[in-house]
Design an enzyme around this catalytic site. Sequence first.
Site, PDB file in Angstrom:
ATOM      1  N   ASP A 173      45.354  36.533  32.958  1.00 25.94           N
ATOM      2  CA  ASP A 173      45.144  37.586  31.962  1.00 25.94           C
ATOM      3  C   ASP A 173      45.587  38.964  32.474  1.00 25.94           C
ATOM      4  OD1 ASP A 173      42.883  37.203  33.685  1.00 25.94           O
ATOM      5  OD2 ASP A 173      41.649  38.437  32.365  1.00 25.94           O
ATOM      6  N   HIS A 174      46.083  39.019  33.701  1.00 28.98           N
ATOM      7  CA  HIS A 174      46.575  40.290  34.249  1.00 28.98           C
ATOM      8  C   HIS A 174      48.075  40.301  34.507  1.00 28.98           C
ATOM      9  CE1 HIS A 174      42.574  42.149  34.791  1.00 28.98           C
ATOM     10  NE2 HIS A 174      42.226  40.885  34.668  1.00 28.98           N
ATOM     11  N   HIS A 186      36.775  40.406  44.307  1.00 31.54           N
ATOM     12  CA  HIS A 186      36.910  39.439  43.212  1.00 31.54           C
ATOM     13  C   HIS A 186      37.115  38.050  43.810  1.00 31.54           C
ATOM     14  CE1 HIS A 186      37.277  38.381  39.081  1.00 31.54           C
ATOM     15  NE2 HIS A 186      38.575  38.208  39.056  1.00 31.54           N
TER      16      HIS A 186
END
Lengths: 301, 301
Positions: free
Chosen positions: B64-65, B140
């Site tokens: 999604d990045h 993360h």
Amino acid sequence: MKFKVLGAGSATPVVGRYPSAFALNHENETFLIDCGEGTQWRMLEFGVKHHKINHIFISHLHGDHFLGLVGLISSMNSLGRKQKLTVYAPPGLKEIITIQFKYQETRLEFDLVLIEIISEEKSPLFESATIVVSSFPLVHRISTFGFLFEEKIKPRNFKKDKLSEEISLANIHQLKQGKDVLDENGKIKYTSEEYTFSTDLPKTFAYCSDTAYSESILPFIQNADLLYHESTFLQDKIRRAEETFHSTATQAASIAFKSNVKHLVLGHFSARYKEIEPFFAEASGIFPNLTLAIGGTEIDL
Amino acid sequence: MKFKVLGAGSATPVVGRYPSAFALNHENETFLIDCGEGTQWRMLEFGVKHHKINHIFISHLHGDHFLGLVGLISSMNSLGRKQKLTVYAPPGLKEIITIQFKYQETRLEFDLVLIEIISEEKSPLFESATIVVSSFPLVHRISTFGFLFEEKIKPRNFKKDKLSEEISLANIHQLKQGKDVLDENGKIKYTSEEYTFSTDLPKTFAYCSDTAYSESILPFIQNADLLYHESTFLQDKIRRAEETFHSTATQAASIAFKSNVKHLVLGHFSARYKEIEPFFAEASGIFPNLTLAIGGTEIDL
């Protein structure tokens, strides 16, 4: 079957036109055909459910036909999918997906089966009790395949007023398959014609994107009920079409005419065309039963 | 600088919410920060021009990045780009892009430079006469980086009524840099203070997506004029935030408060939240100067 357009633009983005992705509903299943960037969002928009998709067919490895796949598979995984998913694509997709999942550190919780399409003949990819899906070669800059979805002959319906205690379930099954029932002496006892009636005829859908004009595809798509054929350019850009191994609206309509299909859908319109109506004007003179693909277009077969 | 949101959803698609992509305009250039699936279409929608982008910063290799990157670079190429493009990303992106261009048979007509971010310290990635962009580590599940965009001190403006034949262009340049001009004897001839006036103060923008709550990032983002911080969950899902190395609205607001930034933008909202207003309600009690990121949001710094 029901054919639904999720996106039918070409590679360069245009506001409101999205890259190739199509859903073909057959019985209770959805076949996803190509999966361009953003297909997940188009699925939401047009009501295509993840869990109905078990088979995805990728025509070739140009980005506008598969860049939505990694995101879609990732979302299926994070939404808890357990059922197997099979993706059919030319060689290379496995390497592309594997490398991305490696860096994402994605561990799929379902079986992802990747089937490589390599045959240069018509070649069955998937077969169920009711449908056969085959690939066939198109003519493009890189290895590209069309897909043919052929419903099998559907069982006939038994006439209710013919039900009696004499007729066994085995007899009924045989009659529904179109076969007559014989007695011990080999003489006809019940004819399928008399005891059953026909339901819908089996339908065929042919998908051709992307391809140069080529009559080599005619045998594969002959008599299809619906043909999707790319039409990246209008006829005034036929040189450009030839250079890039794409088709014009005129060429796509000629293919539809020569293959005797019943209905033609055009798509993959180049971003240079702000309006797509001229594709209709150009092609409908040659092949009138024509639809232009835009997101949300649905065609019942 | 102007910060523009192209997408600020999280990985699972929601109608009308798109994955992470942000444009930071600085002088006549646009820095693209993350490039989720579909970013090309958001750029069209929100008026971000390809040719203004020379530097793209990818925080990490979750789809999604970055899944919009291959499509964007392909489109830049087919639209005739010649100027160099530099992409900064954690290790792996080069392999991912190379394999896709190999199968697409894409030959770029411009220089694509891929810079790997690896440093676990604050580390300058790019510097021009007017800005420095640095990366710093976030916390993360996979290697993830925040970005800090720090404008340099801007030249002062020369007061027009002080123009005279005596003052040379070299003098004016020196005064605009904030330096006094001396005569042959080393005595002050013109002071910068008297001959010039200050323009905007240099601004700083800090970008933190995706990250668990971590005070380790405070030194990097201290006193920023604008902080984008992810806020995937509300505080009632703090367990889930911890498990997935994401933050809650409360945690993001605490980071903003503790780092003494001037303005906070929250984004990366989980698909489970149909409405995003509760993020505002939760965070604004801790940090009132708050904006929720949705596609099209613009903030002037």
